[in-house]
Enzyme design. Structure first.
Site: not given
Length: 214
Positions: A91, A108, A110, A137, A144, A146
């Site tokens: 986070m 990552n 999401h 995803s 940028e 996410d």
């Protein structure tokens, strides 16, 4: 050759557990070399220790700004010679220098069907919008938020009686399927970030990534 993976966490580490379980399968070349957390109380550290994986805590509050913290993170991560760095509920917003340092080897997950609902409160936002479908995803990380090229998305129907909590539970189950899958693809040399975006088996993935419908 195993693929050295370093996982960054901030919390309970349920996606980390899915990655640990997947890496324990004998034919998976992914090897989790270390788990690093910015919170000493993250339960994911216990999961890693139970699996015999090296752990480290770097408290972001002990550093003078984001750049100093990310520099220390890079030093800690690079000590493990990672082929891949995986964000699993980490986070913290990463600095451009950090993202560039791991370009093409930073993943990552999401909890939405990107590019919809970047940021927080994704399940409630999907319900508020009346979406028929929701999901999660896996993407390569770019500067940028996410917004990096999509690798794989799990798509599930939104039920009429869904709440943010019920939707979150079902999305979590899918996260635990697609994140180990993407990491394994990378470890096997099948997944790469090319000039045009994510590539699987030498072919460009569609803008939505590889879709899995449940």
């Amino acid at each position: 050759m195993p693929c050295n993976v370093v996982v960054l966490i901030s919390g309970s580490g349920s996606n980390l557990q899915a990655l640990i379980d997947s890496a324990a399968q004998g034919d998976n070349p992914a090897r989790i070399a270390a788990v690093i957390s910015n919170r000493a109380d993250a339960y994911g550290l216990v999961r890693a220790q139970n699996a015999g994986i090296a752990t480290e805590v770097l408290d972001h509050k002990q550093f003078d700004g984001r750049e100093a913290f990310d520099a220390a993170m890079m030093q800690a991560i690079d000590a493990h010679q990672p082929d891949l760095v995986v964000l699993a509920g980490f986070m913290r917003i990463l600095t451009p220098g950090f993202v560039q340092h791991y370009s093409g080897r930073l993943l990552n997950i999401h909890p939405s069907l990107l590019p919809r609902y970047k940021g927080l409160h994704t399940h409630q936002r999907a319900l508020d919008a009346g979406d028929a479908e929701h999901g999660c995803s896996v993407h390569f990380v770019t500067e940028e938020l996410d917004g990096g090229p999509l690798v794989v998305q799990a798509v599930l129907p939104v039920a009429p009686d869904d709440t943010a909590d019920s939707l979150a539970r079902r999305v979590h189950q899918q996260e635990h399927q697609i994140y180990p899958l993407a990491v394994r693809w990378f470890a096997e040399g099948r997944l790469r970030l090319g000039a045009q975006g994510a590539m699987l088996d030498g072919e460009p993935l569609p803008a939505s990534g590889h879709l899995i419908r449940t």
